[in-house]
Design a protein around this motif. Sequence first.
Motif, short mmCIF file in Angstrom:
data_model
loop_
_atom_site.label_atom_id
_atom_site.label_comp_id
_atom_site.label_asym_id
_atom_site.label_seq_id
_atom_site.Cartn_x
_atom_site.Cartn_y
_atom_site.Cartn_z
N GLY A 148 -40.36 -51.53 14.75
CA GLY A 148 -41.87 -51.26 15.09
C GLY A 148 -42.10 -49.86 15.28
N GLN A 149 -41.43 -48.99 15.19
CA GLN A 149 -41.83 -47.55 15.29
C GLN A 149 -41.27 -46.70 14.30
OE1 GLN A 149 -43.36 -46.27 18.22
NE2 GLN A 149 -43.76 -48.36 19.03
N TRP A 150 -42.20 -45.94 13.70
CA TRP A 150 -41.84 -45.19 12.59
C TRP A 150 -41.30 -43.74 13.16
CZ3 TRP A 150 -41.61 -47.23 8.41
CH2 TRP A 150 -42.53 -48.11 7.86
N LYS A 151 -40.25 -43.05 12.39
CA LYS A 151 -39.98 -41.82 12.44
C LYS A 151 -39.79 -41.05 11.43
CE LYS A 151 -35.34 -41.30 12.94
NZ LYS A 151 -33.74 -41.33 13.21
N VAL A 152 -40.34 -39.86 11.47
CA VAL A 152 -40.48 -39.07 10.47
C VAL A 152 -38.70 -38.48 10.03
CG1 VAL A 152 -40.57 -36.96 11.35
CG2 VAL A 152 -41.65 -36.98 9.18
N ILE A 153 -38.59 -38.67 8.50
CA ILE A 153 -37.38 -38.06 8.33
C ILE A 153 -37.41 -36.54 8.08
CG2 ILE A 153 -35.65 -38.30 6.42
CD1 ILE A 153 -36.72 -40.83 5.70
N ALA A 154 -36.52 -35.64 8.61
CA ALA A 154 -36.54 -34.63 8.75
C ALA A 154 -36.35 -33.78 7.44
CB ALA A 154 -35.43 -33.75 9.57
N ASN A 155 -37.23 -32.68 7.07
CA ASN A 155 -36.83 -31.92 5.71
C ASN A 155 -37.56 -32.86 4.42
OD1 ASN A 155 -35.94 -29.76 7.10
ND2 ASN A 155 -34.10 -30.93 7.00
N SER A 156 -38.33 -34.03 4.77
CA SER A 156 -38.53 -35.02 3.64
C SER A 156 -40.00 -34.59 3.26
CB SER A 156 -38.64 -36.23 4.32
OG SER A 156 -39.59 -36.55 5.07
N SER A 157 -40.40 -33.31 3.00
CA SER A 157 -41.48 -33.20 2.76
C SER A 157 -41.68 -33.43 1.24
CB SER A 157 -42.18 -31.70 2.91
OG SER A 157 -41.22 -30.74 2.47
N PHE A 158 -43.07 -33.45 0.44
CA PHE A 158 -43.08 -33.44 -1.04
C PHE A 158 -42.52 -34.48 -1.64
CE2 PHE A 158 -43.54 -28.90 0.44
CZ PHE A 158 -44.87 -28.97 0.41
N VAL A 159 -42.53 -35.75 -1.02
CA VAL A 159 -42.26 -36.80 -2.03
C VAL A 159 -43.44 -37.72 -2.55
CG1 VAL A 159 -40.91 -38.99 -1.59
CG2 VAL A 159 -40.36 -37.29 -0.26
N ASP A 160 -43.44 -37.61 -3.96
CA ASP A 160 -44.60 -38.13 -4.71
C ASP A 160 -44.36 -39.59 -5.02
OD1 ASP A 160 -46.36 -36.06 -4.60
OD2 ASP A 160 -45.11 -34.89 -6.22
N LEU A 161 -43.13 -39.91 -5.28
CA LEU A 161 -42.46 -41.23 -5.66
C LEU A 161 -41.28 -41.81 -5.38
CD1 LEU A 161 -43.87 -43.79 -7.32
CD2 LEU A 161 -42.75 -42.87 -9.27
N ALA A 162 -41.19 -42.76 -4.69
CA ALA A 162 -39.89 -43.36 -3.90
C ALA A 162 -39.53 -44.62 -4.57
CB ALA A 162 -39.84 -42.95 -2.83
N THR A 163 -38.14 -44.90 -4.76
CA THR A 163 -37.69 -46.26 -4.69
C THR A 163 -36.41 -46.48 -3.56
OG1 THR A 163 -36.97 -47.68 -6.31
CG2 THR A 163 -35.93 -45.76 -6.32
N VAL A 164 -35.78 -47.41 -3.66
CA VAL A 164 -34.80 -47.80 -2.71
C VAL A 164 -33.58 -48.54 -3.30
CG1 VAL A 164 -35.88 -47.54 -0.64
CG2 VAL A 164 -35.79 -49.94 -1.50
N ASP A 165 -32.25 -48.37 -2.79
CA ASP A 165 -31.31 -49.08 -3.29
C ASP A 165 -30.27 -49.39 -2.01
OD1 ASP A 165 -29.46 -50.40 -5.07
OD2 ASP A 165 -28.01 -48.69 -4.44
N SER A 166 -29.91 -50.49 -1.69
CA SER A 166 -29.34 -50.89 -0.26
C SER A 166 -30.34 -50.12 0.78
CB SER A 166 -27.96 -50.26 -0.42
OG SER A 166 -27.21 -50.75 -1.34
N ASP A 167 -29.68 -49.11 1.47
CA ASP A 167 -30.41 -48.75 2.63
C ASP A 167 -30.87 -47.09 2.09
OD1 ASP A 167 -30.88 -50.05 4.59
OD2 ASP A 167 -28.92 -49.80 5.60
N THR A 168 -30.41 -46.66 0.89
CA THR A 168 -30.88 -45.44 0.40
C THR A 168 -32.03 -45.16 -0.12
OG1 THR A 168 -28.36 -45.03 -0.10
CG2 THR A 168 -29.98 -43.51 -1.32
N LEU A 169 -32.78 -44.12 0.25
CA LEU A 169 -34.13 -43.95 -0.27
C LEU A 169 -33.85 -42.68 -1.28
CD1 LEU A 169 -37.47 -44.05 0.01
CD2 LEU A 169 -37.11 -42.22 1.65
N TRP A 170 -34.68 -42.89 -2.42
CA TRP A 170 -34.43 -41.98 -3.29
C TRP A 170 -36.17 -41.44 -3.55
CZ3 TRP A 170 -29.98 -40.21 -6.31
CH2 TRP A 170 -28.90 -41.08 -5.89
N GLY A 171 -36.30 -40.06 -3.81
CA GLY A 171 -37.71 -39.93 -4.40
C GLY A 171 -37.88 -38.41 -5.23
N ILE A 172 -38.85 -38.34 -5.79
CA ILE A 172 -38.97 -37.19 -6.83
C ILE A 172 -40.42 -36.74 -6.36
CG2 ILE A 172 -37.64 -38.20 -8.59
CD1 ILE A 172 -40.41 -38.76 -10.05
N ASN A 173 -40.58 -35.26 -6.80
CA ASN A 173 -41.92 -34.59 -6.78
C ASN A 173 -42.27 -33.79 -7.92
OD1 ASN A 173 -40.91 -32.03 -6.42
ND2 ASN A 173 -40.97 -32.36 -4.09
N GLU A 174 -43.34 -33.42 -8.15
CA GLU A 174 -43.60 -32.61 -9.25
C GLU A 174 -43.28 -31.38 -9.35
OE1 GLU A 174 -47.94 -32.60 -10.12
OE2 GLU A 174 -48.29 -31.73 -8.22
#
Length: 714
Positions: A101-127
């Motif tokens: 129930g508590q969100w935590k910002v992921i350090a250095n995660s700026s500028f994620v325009d689109l993301a997906t997950v596999d298992s627990d891994t987050l993948w993202g891209i930006n322009e």
Amino acid sequence: MTLTQENPPSASLPGLSFIKETWTKTNLPTNISDIISVQVSKNDKLVLATKKQIWQYQNNGTWSAIAFSPNAGNISQYLIADTVAYVIVNSLAYEMQLEAGQWKVIANSSFVDLATVDSDTLWGINEGGYLHKYTPGSTWIKTEIPALKLWNSNQSVGIAAKGNNFWFGLKYRAKELFDLDKNSIARETVWQIEKDKQTDITENLGLLNLSGKPFGAFGQLCITPSGVLYASTEQGIWQRSIDNSGNNLEWEQLRSQTGNIRLFPLNNSSLLTYNSRSQEVLLWNNQTWYSIPKPPHEILSAILVGDTLYVANNNSLSTISIKTAKSLELPKPRMATYLNLGKLSAAIYCQNQLFVSNENTLFTLNPNNSEPISLTSLSTTTFDMSNSGENIFIATKTELLKYNIIQNNLTTVFINPTSPTKARIDCDRNFTAYLADKVIRIFDNSTNNLVTQITIKADFVEDIVIKNNQLYVVGYNNQRNTTQKQPVQSAFLRCFQISNTLTQLWQTWGFAGNELGNDMADTRMYRVVASDREVVVLGESAGGNTAFRWNGKDLSTPTLIAYDIFNDAFDSKSAHFSYYGIIDASTGTVKRGQFSIPRLLPFSSRSNTNRVRSLAYDESNVYVGTLSAFQISDRSFTKFLGKKPPVYKDGDATLLKVSSDLASRDFWFTPGNGQVLCFDENCVVINVAADTPQNPLLNGKGRVNGEDGYVIIW
């Protein structure tokens, strides 16, 4: 957005009851209007993500908020991984331990325009051209990818991830390369990234646009939990295995859908596709395409739980059982074989038997055996046959015959004073209507006596049908528009009351040349059938600017139903293509109509020829048989008896079944070259050039020299 569902539940969710046969809207939290996605939690509960909150459906039938947007920002994506959940808010990524129930910002995660997950891994891209990767307990990894720098976040892009692999597809990348060096090979549009290796995997993916130019738009990319990669382009749906030990390492086209197709990966390797224009929803499962009823709203997100499909737009959530899905393959027939009777001239299915004729013989066949159980000699070739109770009326080159099925007895009703060039026949319980060239004669079925006759004043009289003491006649006239100084053909449908004379009640179409104005495409009418309340016609139009666009009484009231490029008459030029319309039997007003248009895909969207051959109607469906030039919709992907059609050659015998509301196709199929003689809910009879390489789809072996009849009985 891309939805990736891992380990989907195998049963329906607790606390929810579903209607199995139709779409049903599910109650939502109050004032919901900004749904982003629908998903399933790891404890098998339905989850709705909105811009401000995350909601979970409870066993008692209510929704509860389980999380709010961090920092009161707008959530653009919510992703459920194995042990954590992620949200993207204002291009920042946040993580939460499931149920914490508590969100935590992921350090250095700026500028994620689109993301997906596999298992627990987050993948993202930006322009900016960066690929992001994050696994809980590790640091945020950002890698510059040169190809990604071409992406603009306002454009669509497809992304998917599995293990150490990541894929992305760029819209219009092929166009930029073509403009640069005029090389039409599809490339640098879809990429696979594995560790530090970047591989262009676009080759063999169809990226032509609908005009056949080599720079069509890339649509979406997604991956199923079992590891099958899917992509959509303007030319269709594609799949690719990502198992390096597998045999399918190239793109394989699954369907030739056109336009903007959204993809939603479901259980195992199944896939849901959605065409936002036509509202068509299809399911790809176990190597077969299925059609699902049109949804009550747009689909932005979808998930399958057991047999229940959930779809959402920004303010609605609806469900349906996929048990309602209908296979797009032809139903398995009782019999499908050559008859080895030579070229057939007429066919009819009645009294649970098939009757066919060749040059001089009427054959009776049992639907479970291709060997004729009886044969009756005829003096000349048959033009047409019609059934009334235990009798079949037969129109030949010289006479009108009555064949009693029970008694196996043939009698002559009428002998033509001169042999017609063509003849048509139709009968009901009381009367038989016999058309020989332009003369129609009405006979009393009980006495065989002539009741009345009429000569139709028209250039071409093509077909008749009789129903409830009314006679319907179709054909066309050669006209001329003196203002535009152009010839034009004008189709007609006329209705006559049967009594001691034939009195015309109304006419549909039949416009004079000077009346047509902007509707100068030739129209012809070739076939007509009727029910108690409706008349169904089949004709041809030489282009899209045609009187068939309207209600048959004026040239201003539209009646056409179009939902894709195969029934929308754009880029149609003057090729003849088929038209079928459903008309009010009491007034002659067209209720709805539709074109059936082959296209020269993948090289051009221009229309091609589709000449009509047969028509049937059972009030639930319309059955149309044609001779089509290349190519009908999904020609290469609709199977019959487990086989795809042969390579196109010299025209396709095509079988089109559409619902009576003209809102969907049940199937549109070809076994290859041939001529459709008969097609209805019971059977198909086709004359094919037998034992030739272009017809390997057909079972059995016909005559080596010359045409032979092929029959399918359901």
